[in-house]
Design an enzyme around this catalytic site. Sequence first.
Site, PDB file in Angstrom:
ATOM      1  N   SER A  36     -30.660  -0.005  63.110  1.00 16.78           N
ATOM      2  CA  SER A  36     -29.732  -0.176  64.057  1.00 16.78           C
ATOM      3  C   SER A  36     -28.888  -0.826  63.246  1.00 16.78           C
ATOM      4  O   SER A  36     -27.778  -1.425  64.179  1.00 16.78           O
ATOM      5  CB  SER A  36     -30.535  -1.624  64.429  1.00 16.78           C
ATOM      6  OG  SER A  36     -31.742  -1.215  65.056  1.00 16.78           O
ATOM      7  N   GLY A  68     -33.878   1.800  66.205  1.00 18.70           N
ATOM      8  CA  GLY A  68     -33.717   1.630  67.078  1.00 18.70           C
ATOM      9  C   GLY A  68     -34.012  -0.191  68.282  1.00 18.70           C
ATOM     10  O   GLY A  68     -34.289   0.676  69.193  1.00 18.70           O
ATOM     11  N   ASN A 124     -28.882  10.745  61.276  1.00 15.50           N
ATOM     12  CA  ASN A 124     -30.133  11.536  61.155  1.00 15.50           C
ATOM     13  C   ASN A 124     -30.401  11.849  63.308  1.00 15.50           C
ATOM     14  O   ASN A 124     -30.346  10.446  63.750  1.00 15.50           O
ATOM     15  CB  ASN A 124     -31.538  10.577  60.736  1.00 15.50           C
ATOM     16  CG  ASN A 124     -32.786  11.002  61.309  1.00 15.50           C
ATOM     17  OD1 ASN A 124     -33.280  11.926  62.221  1.00 15.50           O
ATOM     18  ND2 ASN A 124     -34.083   9.706  61.509  1.00 15.50           N
ATOM     19  N   HIS A 172     -39.255   9.446  56.889  1.00 18.57           N
ATOM     20  CA  HIS A 172     -39.700   8.695  57.846  1.00 18.57           C
ATOM     21  C   HIS A 172     -40.107   8.197  58.351  1.00 18.57           C
ATOM     22  O   HIS A 172     -41.848   8.839  58.561  1.00 18.57           O
ATOM     23  CB  HIS A 172     -38.059   9.252  58.908  1.00 18.57           C
ATOM     24  CG  HIS A 172     -37.237   8.639  59.357  1.00 18.57           C
ATOM     25  ND1 HIS A 172     -38.153   8.159  60.514  1.00 18.57           N
ATOM     26  CD2 HIS A 172     -36.250   8.074  59.842  1.00 18.57           C
ATOM     27  CE1 HIS A 172     -37.306   7.041  61.608  1.00 18.57           C
ATOM     28  NE2 HIS A 172     -36.539   7.694  61.179  1.00 18.57           N
ATOM     29  N   GLU A 195     -35.945   1.098  55.532  1.00 17.72           N
ATOM     30  CA  GLU A 195     -36.035   1.099  56.974  1.00 17.72           C
ATOM     31  C   GLU A 195     -36.616   0.397  57.292  1.00 17.72           C
ATOM     32  O   GLU A 195     -38.214   0.405  58.088  1.00 17.72           O
ATOM     33  CB  GLU A 195     -35.539   2.434  57.275  1.00 17.72           C
ATOM     34  CG  GLU A 195     -34.589   3.661  57.274  1.00 17.72           C
ATOM     35  CD  GLU A 195     -34.336   4.408  57.806  1.00 17.72           C
ATOM     36  OE1 GLU A 195     -33.564   4.813  58.415  1.00 17.72           O
ATOM     37  OE2 GLU A 195     -35.322   5.656  57.892  1.00 17.72           O
ATOM     38  N   LYS A 239     -32.573  13.221  65.447  1.00 20.58           N
ATOM     39  CA  LYS A 239     -33.722  12.248  65.494  1.00 20.58           C
ATOM     40  C   LYS A 239     -33.792  13.716  66.281  1.00 20.58           C
ATOM     41  O   LYS A 239     -33.154  14.690  66.544  1.00 20.58           O
ATOM     42  CB  LYS A 239     -34.304  11.641  65.764  1.00 20.58           C
ATOM     43  CG  LYS A 239     -33.545  10.501  65.121  1.00 20.58           C
ATOM     44  CD  LYS A 239     -34.911   9.478  65.370  1.00 20.58           C
ATOM     45  CE  LYS A 239     -34.491   7.912  63.958  1.00 20.58           C
ATOM     46  NZ  LYS A 239     -34.941   7.153  64.786  1.00 20.58           N
ATOM     47  N   GLU A 290     -41.132   7.752  61.746  1.00 19.92           N
ATOM     48  CA  GLU A 290     -41.698   8.132  62.403  1.00 19.92           C
ATOM     49  C   GLU A 290     -41.608   9.629  61.909  1.00 19.92           C
ATOM     50  O   GLU A 290     -43.571   9.693  62.439  1.00 19.92           O
ATOM     51  CB  GLU A 290     -40.403   8.726  63.223  1.00 19.92           C
ATOM     52  CG  GLU A 290     -40.056   7.543  64.159  1.00 19.92           C
ATOM     53  CD  GLU A 290     -38.550   7.445  64.434  1.00 19.92           C
ATOM     54  OE1 GLU A 290     -37.572   8.538  64.486  1.00 19.92           O
ATOM     55  OE2 GLU A 290     -37.298   6.637  64.279  1.00 19.92           O
TER      56      GLU A 290
HETATM   57  P1  PGA Z   1     -31.474   3.928  64.630  1.00 15.98           P
HETATM   58  O1  PGA Z   1     -32.454   4.815  63.544  1.00 15.98           O
HETATM   59  O2  PGA Z   1     -30.038   3.189  63.929  1.00 15.98           O
HETATM   60  O3  PGA Z   1     -31.596   3.772  65.171  1.00 15.98           O
HETATM   61  O4  PGA Z   1     -32.561   2.126  64.544  1.00 15.98           O
HETATM   62  C1  PGA Z   1     -32.216   4.618  62.436  1.00 15.98           C
HETATM   63  C2  PGA Z   1     -33.723   5.877  61.945  1.00 15.98           C
HETATM   64  O5  PGA Z   1     -34.543   5.748  61.728  1.00 15.98           O
HETATM   65  O6  PGA Z   1     -33.582   6.376  60.784  1.00 15.98           O
END
Ligand code: PGA
Length: 256
Positions: free
Chosen positions: A217, A178, A9, A100, A172, A11, A102
């Site tokens: 992460s 992140g 992803n 997601h 997640e 983003k 976010e």
């Molecule tokens: P990250 O994001 O690997 O940077 O923690 C994962 C995600 O949001 O799908």
Amino acid sequence: MRRLLIAGNWKMNLTAAESQALAGALRKDLDRDAARLGRDRDVMVAPPAVNIPAVARELYGSSIGLGAQNMHFEDRGAFTGEVSAPMLKEFGVVYVILGHSERRHIFGERDEFINRKVLTALRHGMTPILCVGETGSEHDRGETSTVVLRQLQRGLDQVPEGELARVAIAYEPVWAIGTGRNATPGEAGIVHGAIREALRDRSGAVADQVRILYGGSVTADNVDSLVGHPDIDGVLVGGASLKAESFARIARTGIA
Ligand code: PGA
């Protein structure tokens, strides 16, 4: 056995030229091993929507699948700023990440809204990746399974049993995204087990075909132990998917 799904992803990162370069580097690396990787796993990347045409050109004929990070549930209409399933499909987009954290927490998407997108993706023959996960405070209050199973149940409302196997779930934990602080395989495995159990209660044996990914992460260093857990069927990767070397390493988990 369930095929692994290794999903990147990107983003809101990378311009079209940068996206194209990353896709090209990944293709060069992973297509060499396409036969071996293709035996037990699918690999895909989800660039920003505006970069999908460039990445689609770069990945044409590749073993790497193309995904979107979001989409609207209507096929067309007065929805400023949105993209629809037919628009994505024209570029060969097969996967779509939906709900997601976010999207849920920054843009206020609710379960009912996400559910409509899941149904739309299925209607268009796409593979929805339905994201679920608790926040840090929900985690600390011991509400993980309540939150996750509620998001799961509502996100899958009216998905027919015959279609369920086409949905992938991504667990997640929001506190892991992140932050560099991933759930341990044991912690994630418990939630994955609860998700599987809920899917069985809902739909019976077909639940065993649903892929349940872990995200938050994930790196080249921790992917092996996560995917080594029998209840973890792949990973959804943010930060570590932005470099060809680390994502290619993640995509090869368990192989070499
Ligand atoms: P990250 O994001 O690997 O940077 O923690 C994962 C995600 O949001 O799908």
